[in-house]
Design a protein around this motif. Structure first.
Motif, short mmCIF file in Angstrom:
data_model
loop_
_atom_site.label_atom_id
_atom_site.label_comp_id
_atom_site.label_asym_id
_atom_site.label_seq_id
_atom_site.Cartn_x
_atom_site.Cartn_y
_atom_site.Cartn_z
N CYS A 61 -3.70 1.25 -23.09
CA CYS A 61 -3.18 0.69 -23.75
C CYS A 61 -2.98 -1.20 -23.74
CB CYS A 61 -1.66 1.05 -22.70
SG CYS A 61 -0.36 0.75 -22.51
N CYS A 109 0.23 -2.00 -21.01
CA CYS A 109 -0.54 -2.10 -20.13
C CYS A 109 -1.56 -4.18 -19.94
CB CYS A 109 -1.12 -1.40 -19.60
SG CYS A 109 -0.34 0.02 -19.34
N HIS A 148 4.52 3.24 -21.83
CA HIS A 148 4.36 2.32 -23.17
C HIS A 148 4.34 3.07 -24.42
CE1 HIS A 148 2.94 -0.71 -20.18
NE2 HIS A 148 4.84 -0.86 -20.24
N GLU A 154 2.47 4.49 -18.10
CA GLU A 154 3.58 3.47 -17.30
C GLU A 154 4.55 3.66 -18.82
OE1 GLU A 154 2.61 1.35 -14.75
OE2 GLU A 154 0.97 2.87 -14.36
N CYS A 203 1.74 6.06 -23.06
CA CYS A 203 0.47 6.28 -21.65
C CYS A 203 1.78 6.08 -20.21
CB CYS A 203 0.02 4.70 -21.67
SG CYS A 203 0.98 3.25 -20.77
N HIS A 223 -6.53 4.39 -19.78
CA HIS A 223 -5.69 5.71 -18.96
C HIS A 223 -6.99 6.72 -19.20
CE1 HIS A 223 -2.45 3.51 -17.98
NE2 HIS A 223 -2.41 2.91 -19.53
ZN LIG Z 1 1.24 1.15 -21.54
#
Ligand SMILES: [Zn+2]
Length: 82
Positions: free
Chosen positions: A43, A46, A31, A29, A27, A60
């Motif tokens: 996610c 998140c 992950h 971020e 993702c 996302h």
């Molecule tokens: Zn994430």
């Protein structure tokens, strides 16, 4: 939504979620535990951070290819199960 202008067919990106490939796609971020739903990438990590008060959106619209740094739009993501 179907327009009248012709577009080149979108290239689907096949993503395997097993083995080392699992760590390639994240993702935004970073992950690896995301899921592709019907209208976005979701996610859970998140989501957890969001629940802990962090300014993170669990929804996302693209994933990141950590190998190239490119973004892949969720509609182009094709999760391939082995
Ligand atoms: Zn994430």
């Amino acid at each position: 939504m179907s327009g009248t202008t012709k577009q080149a067919p979108r290239e689907r990106v096949e993503i395997r979620r097993t083995g080392p490939e699992k760590y390639r796609w994240t993702c935004p971020e970073g992950h690896i535990a995301w899921d592709r739903t019907n209208n976005h990438i979701w996610c859970p990590t998140c989501r957890q951070q969001h629940e802990h008060g962090e300014d993170v959106d669990p929804e996302h619209y693209h994933v990141i290819d950590q190998k190239t740094g490119e973004r892949v739009a969720w509609e182009d993501v094709e999760v391939v199960n082995p």
